[in-house]
Design an enzyme around this catalytic site. Sequence first.
Site, mmCIF file in Angstrom:
data_model
loop_
_atom_site.group_PDB
_atom_site.id
_atom_site.type_symbol
_atom_site.label_atom_id
_atom_site.label_comp_id
_atom_site.label_asym_id
_atom_site.label_seq_id
_atom_site.Cartn_x
_atom_site.Cartn_y
_atom_site.Cartn_z
ATOM 1 C CD GLU A 242 73.220 25.075 12.057
ATOM 2 O OE1 GLU A 242 73.866 24.009 12.020
ATOM 3 O OE2 GLU A 242 73.545 26.055 12.734
ATOM 4 N NE ARG A 245 61.426 28.882 17.729
ATOM 5 C CZ ARG A 245 61.274 28.803 19.054
ATOM 6 N NH1 ARG A 245 60.133 28.413 19.554
ATOM 7 N NH2 ARG A 245 62.266 29.127 19.846
ATOM 8 C CB CYS A 316 52.082 27.216 43.725
ATOM 9 S SG CYS A 316 51.350 25.612 44.050
ATOM 10 C CE1 TYR A 345 65.130 25.081 20.559
ATOM 11 C CE2 TYR A 345 63.589 25.665 18.823
ATOM 12 C CZ TYR A 345 64.871 25.396 19.241
ATOM 13 O OH TYR A 345 65.903 25.448 18.340
HETATM 14 C C1 LIG Z 1 69.260 26.612 18.076
HETATM 15 C C2 LIG Z 1 70.129 26.602 16.914
HETATM 16 C C3 LIG Z 1 69.622 26.250 15.651
HETATM 17 C C4 LIG Z 1 68.168 26.009 15.395
HETATM 18 O O1 LIG Z 1 67.472 27.189 15.566
HETATM 19 P P1 LIG Z 1 65.889 27.273 15.229
HETATM 20 O O2 LIG Z 1 65.499 28.620 15.676
HETATM 21 O O3 LIG Z 1 65.245 26.186 16.016
HETATM 22 O O4 LIG Z 1 65.730 27.071 13.775
HETATM 23 C C5 LIG Z 1 70.503 26.189 14.603
HETATM 24 N N1 LIG Z 1 71.817 26.446 14.784
HETATM 25 C C6 LIG Z 1 72.336 26.779 15.984
HETATM 26 C C7 LIG Z 1 73.766 27.073 16.113
HETATM 27 C C8 LIG Z 1 71.503 26.898 17.085
HETATM 28 O O5 LIG Z 1 72.014 27.252 18.263
#
Ligand SMILES: *Cc1c(COP(=O)(O)O)cnc(C)c1O
Length: 381
Positions: A242, A245, A316, A345
């Site tokens: 999953e 990024r 600022c 992000y």
């Molecule tokens: C944030 C997150 C992701 C994705 O992480 P990346 O660094 O964006 O690949 C996947 N699984 C869980 C549980 C997360 O909290």
Amino acid sequence: MIRPVYVHDLDGLAAHAHAVRAALPRAVELLYAVKANPDPSVLRTLAPIVAGFETASRGELRRLAEVLPGRTPAAYAGPGKTDADLSAALAARVDRIHVESPAELHRLGALADDLGVPARVLLRVNLPLDVPGASLVMGGQPSPFGMDPSDALACARQPPAGVEVYGVHAHLASGLDAPTAGAVAAAVVRWAATVLGAREVDVGGGMTVDYADPAARFDWAGYGRELADLLTAHPGLRLRIEPGRSIAAYCGSYLTEVIDVKRSYGEWFAVVAGGTHHLRTPAAKGHPQPFAVHRRHGGDGPCTDGGPVTVVGQLCTPKDVLSRSADAGPIGVGDVLVFALAGAYAWNISHRDFLLHDPPEFRTGDPHRIAAELAARPFGR
Ligand SMILES: *Cc1c(COP(=O)(O)O)cnc(C)c1O
């Protein structure tokens, strides 16, 4: 004055996601972590390419239902799920709910019983991993995320009524290179299979994005080979990843105009429209955001000498630093800067109401073509 604009390159996103998909064994389910970038156009672009979407809030469930009606969320995760969150996940028939604690599992079971729908669950485990080859220890430290292995084992052996435990979820770190991510996946699968007897594992995201080298990519082919070995070693395994990024970062750029250029005690500063209230990534991660310069036609204001420069925004606060560069070349008032790797992000984590500046615009297309068009506009305040 050119208003800051986020440009999403959706063709580039589709091509990248297809390449990631092609590098992985067919049996691996590629989910996209919506929290990286929940922009509707990003979700629509990824929809035909990924196996599903990992959501982590009711807002993300709503977003998915609006943008892709009829698409069942693949996973619902995250700490601090309220009863309303869990009920929404059950009502949305989320394929797998990732449970963070024994107490959450019991609340989920009671809600599922009430609603008369089974809760299909992966237990999020905070595994202590000694990653061979990476001389890296991760997980196994006190954390709000996931359960200790002994708690997960107890939950799996005696799940509460209303709950069906299918396996394990682990997302232990981010910024992983392919060999490390492969070793982590192998260790998680081995634990799930041998200790829990689980046939389903989601090994999380966290694949690295190199902000110092915009052209670099995570070695998806190498990672894919590691996952293929795992599938061979564990026949019948249902394996999910999953990433967020590493899928979305490359498709976003933030374009903005240089308002002022000055020297302060011998150092050059370029002050741009917008700032980290639009693009918080460099402040959040503590890196210089890579950028390219499109010189403005007819710009006649002050210009740096081409040496090191600090690029700041309109806030600022001394923390409003977007980048520092030693080799950007001359930067002058009116120039258009294109900040790369702003697709994950980025806008969605930014403190957009700080100072109440106007929000950026949003466009789709090729960021450098758009920047060239903007830089060709007559210069004027
Ligand atoms: C944030 C997150 C992701 C994705 O992480 P990346 O660094 O964006 O690949 C996947 N699984 C869980 C549980 C997360 O909290």
